[in-house]
Design a protein around this motif. Structure first.
Motif, PDB file in Angstrom:
ATOM      1  N   GLY A  41       5.722 -16.337 -15.751  1.00  0.00           N
ATOM      2  CA  GLY A  41       5.314 -15.400 -14.338  1.00  0.00           C
ATOM      3  C   GLY A  41       6.706 -15.270 -13.505  1.00  0.00           C
ATOM      4  N   VAL A  42       7.595 -16.279 -13.407  1.00  0.00           N
ATOM      5  CA  VAL A  42       8.619 -16.308 -12.982  1.00  0.00           C
ATOM      6  C   VAL A  42       9.648 -15.161 -13.675  1.00  0.00           C
ATOM      7  CG1 VAL A  42      10.677 -17.369 -12.479  1.00  0.00           C
ATOM      8  CG2 VAL A  42       8.673 -18.436 -12.290  1.00  0.00           C
ATOM      9  N   VAL A  43       9.673 -15.054 -14.696  1.00  0.00           N
ATOM     10  CA  VAL A  43      10.403 -13.983 -15.316  1.00  0.00           C
ATOM     11  C   VAL A  43       9.927 -12.690 -14.960  1.00  0.00           C
ATOM     12  CG1 VAL A  43      10.916 -13.414 -17.534  1.00  0.00           C
ATOM     13  CG2 VAL A  43      11.376 -15.405 -17.172  1.00  0.00           C
ATOM     14  N   ILE A  44       8.585 -12.247 -15.242  1.00  0.00           N
ATOM     15  CA  ILE A  44       8.043 -11.198 -14.975  1.00  0.00           C
ATOM     16  C   ILE A  44       8.295 -10.851 -13.352  1.00  0.00           C
ATOM     17  CG2 ILE A  44       5.792 -10.111 -14.844  1.00  0.00           C
ATOM     18  CD1 ILE A  44       4.797 -11.478 -17.180  1.00  0.00           C
ATOM     19  N   GLY A  45       7.949 -11.737 -12.629  1.00  0.00           N
ATOM     20  CA  GLY A  45       8.375 -11.405 -11.076  1.00  0.00           C
ATOM     21  C   GLY A  45       9.607 -10.922 -10.770  1.00  0.00           C
ATOM     22  N   PHE A  46      10.634 -11.468 -11.399  1.00  0.00           N
ATOM     23  CA  PHE A  46      11.949 -11.261 -11.262  1.00  0.00           C
ATOM     24  C   PHE A  46      12.454 -10.144 -11.778  1.00  0.00           C
ATOM     25  CE2 PHE A  46      12.900 -16.014 -10.343  1.00  0.00           C
ATOM     26  CZ  PHE A  46      13.514 -15.654  -9.068  1.00  0.00           C
ATOM     27  N   CYS A  47      11.960  -9.736 -13.109  1.00  0.00           N
ATOM     28  CA  CYS A  47      12.474  -8.328 -13.713  1.00  0.00           C
ATOM     29  C   CYS A  47      11.599  -7.157 -12.953  1.00  0.00           C
ATOM     30  CB  CYS A  47      11.715  -8.345 -15.150  1.00  0.00           C
ATOM     31  SG  CYS A  47      12.577  -9.418 -16.124  1.00  0.00           S
ATOM     32  N   ASN A  48      10.189  -7.700 -12.481  1.00  0.00           N
ATOM     33  CA  ASN A  48       9.607  -6.494 -11.618  1.00  0.00           C
ATOM     34  C   ASN A  48      10.176  -6.174 -10.348  1.00  0.00           C
ATOM     35  OD1 ASN A  48       7.167  -6.303  -9.083  1.00  0.00           O
ATOM     36  ND2 ASN A  48       6.910  -5.002 -10.972  1.00  0.00           N
ATOM     37  N   PHE A  49      11.072  -6.922  -9.893  1.00  0.00           N
ATOM     38  CA  PHE A  49      11.943  -6.809  -8.385  1.00  0.00           C
ATOM     39  C   PHE A  49      13.178  -6.196  -8.862  1.00  0.00           C
ATOM     40  CE2 PHE A  49      15.202  -8.186  -5.532  1.00  0.00           C
ATOM     41  CZ  PHE A  49      14.699  -7.504  -4.368  1.00  0.00           C
ATOM     42  N   PHE A  50      13.910  -6.780  -9.671  1.00  0.00           N
ATOM     43  CA  PHE A  50      15.653  -6.329  -9.750  1.00  0.00           C
ATOM     44  C   PHE A  50      15.622  -5.137 -10.645  1.00  0.00           C
ATOM     45  CE2 PHE A  50      16.223 -10.918  -8.792  1.00  0.00           C
ATOM     46  CZ  PHE A  50      17.044 -10.632  -7.924  1.00  0.00           C
ATOM     47  N   ARG A  93      -4.642 -13.424 -12.897  1.00  0.00           N
ATOM     48  CA  ARG A  93      -3.802 -14.708 -12.378  1.00  0.00           C
ATOM     49  C   ARG A  93      -2.523 -14.594 -12.696  1.00  0.00           C
ATOM     50  NH1 ARG A  93      -8.912 -17.663 -14.152  1.00  0.00           N
ATOM     51  NH2 ARG A  93      -9.662 -18.473 -12.195  1.00  0.00           N
ATOM     52  N   LEU A  94      -2.179 -13.691 -13.711  1.00  0.00           N
ATOM     53  CA  LEU A  94      -0.764 -13.484 -14.091  1.00  0.00           C
ATOM     54  C   LEU A  94       0.036 -12.778 -13.362  1.00  0.00           C
ATOM     55  CD1 LEU A  94       1.695 -14.143 -15.897  1.00  0.00           C
ATOM     56  CD2 LEU A  94       0.758 -12.422 -17.454  1.00  0.00           C
ATOM     57  N   ALA A  95      -0.837 -11.720 -12.748  1.00  0.00           N
ATOM     58  CA  ALA A  95      -0.193 -10.708 -11.597  1.00  0.00           C
ATOM     59  C   ALA A  95      -0.205 -11.402 -10.458  1.00  0.00           C
ATOM     60  CB  ALA A  95      -1.339  -9.351 -11.698  1.00  0.00           C
ATOM     61  N   LEU A  96      -1.043 -12.214  -9.987  1.00  0.00           N
ATOM     62  CA  LEU A  96      -0.912 -12.902  -8.494  1.00  0.00           C
ATOM     63  C   LEU A  96       0.312 -13.809  -8.786  1.00  0.00           C
ATOM     64  CD1 LEU A  96      -4.617 -14.384  -7.841  1.00  0.00           C
ATOM     65  CD2 LEU A  96      -3.041 -12.617  -6.556  1.00  0.00           C
ATOM     66  N   SER A  97       0.587 -14.805  -9.853  1.00  0.00           N
ATOM     67  CA  SER A  97       1.828 -15.419  -9.722  1.00  0.00           C
ATOM     68  C   SER A  97       2.957 -14.700  -9.941  1.00  0.00           C
ATOM     69  CB  SER A  97       1.638 -16.702 -11.119  1.00  0.00           C
ATOM     70  OG  SER A  97       1.622 -15.921 -12.309  1.00  0.00           O
ATOM     71  N   SER A  98       3.204 -13.622 -10.678  1.00  0.00           N
ATOM     72  CA  SER A  98       4.212 -12.864 -10.933  1.00  0.00           C
ATOM     73  C   SER A  98       4.634 -12.197  -9.418  1.00  0.00           C
ATOM     74  CB  SER A  98       4.303 -11.826 -11.777  1.00  0.00           C
ATOM     75  OG  SER A  98       3.758 -12.687 -13.065  1.00  0.00           O
ATOM     76  N   SER A  99       3.464 -11.639  -8.917  1.00  0.00           N
ATOM     77  CA  SER A  99       3.644 -10.814  -7.480  1.00  0.00           C
ATOM     78  C   SER A  99       4.145 -11.740  -6.400  1.00  0.00           C
ATOM     79  CB  SER A  99       2.399 -10.001  -7.169  1.00  0.00           C
ATOM     80  OG  SER A  99       1.254 -11.049  -6.814  1.00  0.00           O
ATOM     81  N   MET A 100       3.731 -13.210  -6.431  1.00  0.00           N
ATOM     82  CA  MET A 100       4.418 -14.104  -5.518  1.00  0.00           C
ATOM     83  C   MET A 100       5.721 -14.173  -5.437  1.00  0.00           C
ATOM     84  SD  MET A 100       2.140 -15.898  -3.801  1.00  0.00           S
ATOM     85  CE  MET A 100       0.458 -16.223  -3.533  1.00  0.00           C
ATOM     86  N   ILE A 101       6.478 -14.107  -6.882  1.00  0.00           N
ATOM     87  CA  ILE A 101       7.884 -14.129  -7.092  1.00  0.00           C
ATOM     88  C   ILE A 101       8.385 -12.785  -6.516  1.00  0.00           C
ATOM     89  CG2 ILE A 101       9.789 -14.405  -8.267  1.00  0.00           C
ATOM     90  CD1 ILE A 101       8.021 -16.987  -8.090  1.00  0.00           C
ATOM     91  N   SER A 102       7.956 -11.449  -6.835  1.00  0.00           N
ATOM     92  CA  SER A 102       8.586 -10.414  -6.533  1.00  0.00           C
ATOM     93  C   SER A 102       8.576  -9.793  -5.108  1.00  0.00           C
ATOM     94  CB  SER A 102       7.901  -9.218  -7.607  1.00  0.00           C
ATOM     95  OG  SER A 102       6.440  -9.198  -7.314  1.00  0.00           O
ATOM     96  N   GLY A 103       7.304 -10.535  -4.467  1.00  0.00           N
ATOM     97  CA  GLY A 103       7.008 -10.249  -3.097  1.00  0.00           C
ATOM     98  C   GLY A 103       7.865 -11.014  -2.277  1.00  0.00           C
ATOM     99  N   LEU A 104       8.211 -12.357  -2.644  1.00  0.00           N
ATOM    100  CA  LEU A 104       9.377 -13.059  -1.980  1.00  0.00           C
ATOM    101  C   LEU A 104      10.741 -12.434  -2.049  1.00  0.00           C
ATOM    102  CD1 LEU A 104       9.897 -15.847  -0.499  1.00  0.00           C
ATOM    103  CD2 LEU A 104      10.425 -16.833  -2.771  1.00  0.00           C
ATOM    104  N   CYS A 105      11.153 -12.015  -3.125  1.00  0.00           N
ATOM    105  CA  CYS A 105      12.402 -11.400  -3.174  1.00  0.00           C
ATOM    106  C   CYS A 105      12.531 -10.027  -2.347  1.00  0.00           C
ATOM    107  CB  CYS A 105      12.402 -10.745  -4.668  1.00  0.00           C
ATOM    108  SG  CYS A 105      12.652 -12.296  -5.897  1.00  0.00           S
ATOM    109  N   SER A 106      11.280  -9.314  -2.288  1.00  0.00           N
ATOM    110  CA  SER A 106      11.078  -8.016  -1.538  1.00  0.00           C
ATOM    111  C   SER A 106      11.391  -8.541   0.161  1.00  0.00           C
ATOM    112  CB  SER A 106       9.800  -7.490  -1.717  1.00  0.00           C
ATOM    113  OG  SER A 106       9.710  -6.834  -3.180  1.00  0.00           O
TER     114      SER A 106
END
Length: 794
Positions: A129-138, A196-209
């Motif tokens: 989830g963390v890796v997907i979230g960061f990649c989805n943002f950067f 569930r994976l989308a939720l956990s990943s979006s928390m990371i990308s949303g925090l970055c945004s």
């Protein structure tokens, strides 16, 4: 002068003071004055958006699409072009008041977004989830900023677009966990694996945004040369967060501690929270931040779930979302002006939007596929993670107000958001196929070995369901030679949070914050396990999800644990008063489990006749169980379960076989299976006084009804099959008039409101599917599962 110029402070108007009240049309006064225009605007906005949402929902469109289209229709691009409409509905003199109401509603809405956000999910995201979230943002950020730089250097852009393009690119690359949560809820995959994976990943990308948005604002302040203000802004923001964390959060924790379990939160506490919202908004505006920043952070630190979080959601969400928020979309859409958009600029920014969306999809797919996710699911996840909505609209509106972007760029951005978001939901529905709960082997009691461990799964909606299920477990006769592994799932409707949870309660594990929902239930089953050590193993779980899709957790667990039978309480509880709304939602869950279960399923209605543990061991009274056997797979499963119960020394079992000698409704092999099991039962119990077999000759439906009515109060527990032959003369026409079709003809007759039966009832429907094929498709209704109806106390 344009209303939008007034709205964003780019112009001034002189206007006469408008009357606050009207004496009425009979005195020549216009009814449309300031006191009536605001309610008119709110009503018209809500009505328009509701109608559009009603029309678009069948096409799989999310609520955001309807909200923005409604705002555009009421804005200057459509109805707002009419001078009469602008004069009487949205006059310039009312715009300040309208904006205040709209932004107030949006502030409360964003506070509730924070309340629903479960920060624990971020800590439990796992590496994937963390890796997907960061990649989805950067990745999209790098792509669109590079595209913006290249376009600015190589293309001749207008002055406004050239100045705005970097900010536009950054805004298009942002995402929000709330928007993704709303999308997952709309397409009903919130508690699926992908959800569930989308939720956990979006928390990371949303925090970055959000960090990027706040950081960009601080840097912009510094770029004006006022570096001392930049430092003061940063320090003030840190102080605001510290006040919320170390002063307001402890106060809210104290409120929760002062509220007794199961009791509603005090109104004075809700009022105090409301004052905190206004105070944090005021403080945020003072320090130069957007006034919504304080309420959002405050909402994040509100204890989620009951009693506080769910109470705030219950009291504020419907009014805010349905009444106040539509006006916000109309006000923010008033700056969208399609007439000023040039085709060149539209193409330029559309290319950037495509780059941002492609970057989000690729940035999600690559790490997802690295972690062995199928390509279709990875693409669906990428589409979900590329969604934008109200949060991005708010940030874009703030950028417009501060002059970061021009009006044309803002209009194009919002249009692109609406178009891309509208395309995502249908695409995900088409691509993503939720997991099918199909076992490759037979998962029934009939096909379980008698000397092996029997695996049962029980669903609990309320604490009142605990005792009947424990008693049913006791009568199922767990023993050292044939132990029972009992999985217990407490089903909790999703309230006061945005993310679903599935929690396993293991002994010795640090107590979870979510265990409070199930504390008494867990303790009761753990105590029973201690009393029957070696014969019973209990594994408790809690599922917190929308009732519309919570059956996915139940069926998934049943499949993973190779369960033979699922027990769920019947929606109508005869020993406790319940509301019709609660009964309806539980009934929907039960039906979904019946349709999707990978094994046999059960429904339990408590009327108090199931025996207690103490009764069976200490009492010499015989507990009477009856099986009403007509024929078919479901009846065979009921008889197999009853034969296990009959092994208990204090249980008396009577099997009543209803025979219609003239009927040809069953195929030969079906009758063969029936008599094979009946003969096995009779041969195994020859000479036993506590095990009795009877045959009743019946010729029509009236005959079987009469026979059942004479037997219904002869037992404490009655077992029947749910489904029987459609064309049998014993049920002719009566199946169409069932009050509870999920119980079948006999089950409905014994459980209906006009029945005089006081016995507990167990209706059995055997496993319907193995692999991708349906079992025994010939003359039987629906499929395989069982239901329990306890009918003791009238």
């Amino acid at each position: 002068m344009n209303v939008s110029d007034v709205l964003y402070g780019t112009g001034f108007i002189c206007n006469t003071v408008m009357k606050m009240k009207s004496r009425g049309i009979f005195y020549g006064d216009s009814p449309l004055n300031l006191s009536t225009q605001i309610p008119l605007q709110i009503s018209l906005s809500s009505l328009c958006i509701s109608i559009i949402q009603f029309l678009l929902t069948p096409f799989g469109q999310p609520a955001f699409t309807a909200q923005m289209i409604g705002g555009i229709i009421l804005g200057p691009s459509a109805l707002g072009k009419s001078p009469a409409f602008s004069k009487w509905v949205f006059p310039e003199s009312s715009i300040y008041f309208s904006q205040t109401v709209a932004l107030f509603g949006c502030m409360i809405f964003m506070f509730l977004v924070g309340v629903k956000m479960d920060t624990h999910l971020m800590r439990k995201s796992g590496r994937r989830g963390v890796v997907i979230g960061f990649c989805n943002f950067f990745l999209p950020l790098i792509i669109v900023v590079g595209m913006a730089h290249n376009l600015r250097k190589t293309k001749t852009l207008g002055h406004n677009i050239s100045n705005s393009i970097y900010c536009v690119a950054t805004l298009m690359s942002m995402s929000s966990s709330h928007v993704i949560t709303c999308l997952l809820t709309d397409i009903k995959i919130l508690n699926s694996e992908l959800g569930r994976l989308a939720l956990s990943s979006s928390m990371i990308s949303g925090l970055c945004s959000w960090t990027l948005a706040l950081g960009s604002y601080v840097i912009f302040q510094g770029s004006t040369g006022q570096y001392e203000n930049m430092l003061a802004l940063s320090l003030s923001f840190i102080i605001l967060v510290l006040i919320i964390v170390y002063i307001l959060r402890p106060i809210m924790d104290w409120m929760v501690e002062q509220t007794a379990e199961g009791k509603p939160i005090k109104e004075s506490y809700v009022f105090t929270i409301f004052m905190m919202i206004l105070g944090s908004a005021f403080l945020g505006e003072i320090i130069g931040q957007h006034f919504m920043v304080g309420p959002i952070i405050l909402g994040i630190f509100v204890p989620c779930g009951p009693p506080l979080g769910s109470a705030l959601i219950e009291k504020l969400e419907s009014y805010t979302s349905a009444i106040l928020l539509p006006l916000f979309f109309v006000i923010y859409s008033s700056r969208i002006n399609l007439s000023i958009i040039s085709s060149k600029n539209l193409l330029t920014l559309a290319v950037i939007e495509l780059g941002a969306s492609a970057g989000k999809i690729v940035g999600t797919m690559l790490p997802a596929m690295y972690y062995k996710m199928p390509i279709d699911d990875a693409l669906s996840l990428g589409l979900v993670m590329s969604a934008q909505g109200i949060c991005e609209v708010i940030i874009s509106g703030r950028a417009l107000m501060l002059g970061y972007v021009d009006e044309e760029s803002y209009s194009i951005m919002i249009i692109c958001m609406v178009l891309f978001s509208g395309a995502i939901a249908p695409l995900v529905k088409m691509l993503y196929k939720p997991r099918k709960y199909r076992s490759q082997k037979r998962r029934t009691i009939l096909h379980s070995r008698p000397d092996s461990e029997l695996r049962l799964l029980a669903c609990i909606y309320h604490e009142n369901n605990t005792s009947p299920l424990l008693n049913l477990l006791e009568v199922s006769n767990p023993s050292f030679g044939s132990p029972i592994c009992f999985y217990v799932v407490h089903l909790v409707d999703l309230e006061g949070r945005s993310s679903s949870m599935f929690v396993a309660h293991r002994p010795g594990k640090r107590k979870s914050a979510h265990a409070t929902h199930s504390k008494h239930i867990i303790n009761a089953f753990r105590l029973y396990q201690q009393q029957n050590k070696g014969a019973v193993t209990v594994n408790p779980f809690t599922s917190i999800a929308p009732y519309e899709t919570i059956h996915q957790d139940v069926c998934g667990l049943a499949l993973d644990k190779r369960v033979a039978m699922v027990l769920v309480p019947f929606h109508k509880r005869f020993t406790v008063d319940t509301t019709d709304a609660a009964n309806t939602t539980i009934r929907t869950v039960n039906r979904n489990i019946l349709e999707n279960s990978p094994c046999s399923v059960g429904i339990l209605v408590d009327r108090g006749t199931l025996p207690t543990n103490t009764f069976l061991f200490a009492s010499r009274t015989v507990y009477r169980i009856g099986v009403l056997f007509v024929g078919g797979a479901d009846d065979r499963e009921a008889l197999a379960y009853a034969m296990r119960m009959a092994e208990h020394p204090n249980v008396s079992l009577t099997v009543v076989h209803f025979v219609d000698s003239s009927s040809k409704d069953q195929k030969y092999h079906e009758r063969g299976f029936d008599y094979e099991l009946i003969n096995e039962f009779r041969l195994a119990n020859l000479g036993s006084e506590s095990l009795v077999f009877k045959e009743e000759l019946v010729t029509d439906s009236l005959g079987i009804i009469t026979a059942i009515q004479t037997l219904e109060n002869s037992y404490e527990l009655v077992l029947v099959g749910r489904s029987h032959a459609n064309d049998s003369t014993m049920f002719g026409g009566y199946t169409e008039w069932n009050e509870f079709p999920e119980l079948g003809f006999i089950g409905d007759m014994l459980a209906s409101s006009d029945s005089k039966c006081k016995a507990s009832l167990l209706v059995v429907q055997q496993q319907a599917f193995v692999g991708d094929g349906m079992l025994e498709p010939s003359p039987f209704i629906e499929g395989d599962a069982f239901a329990v109806v306890d009918m003791g106390k009238m």
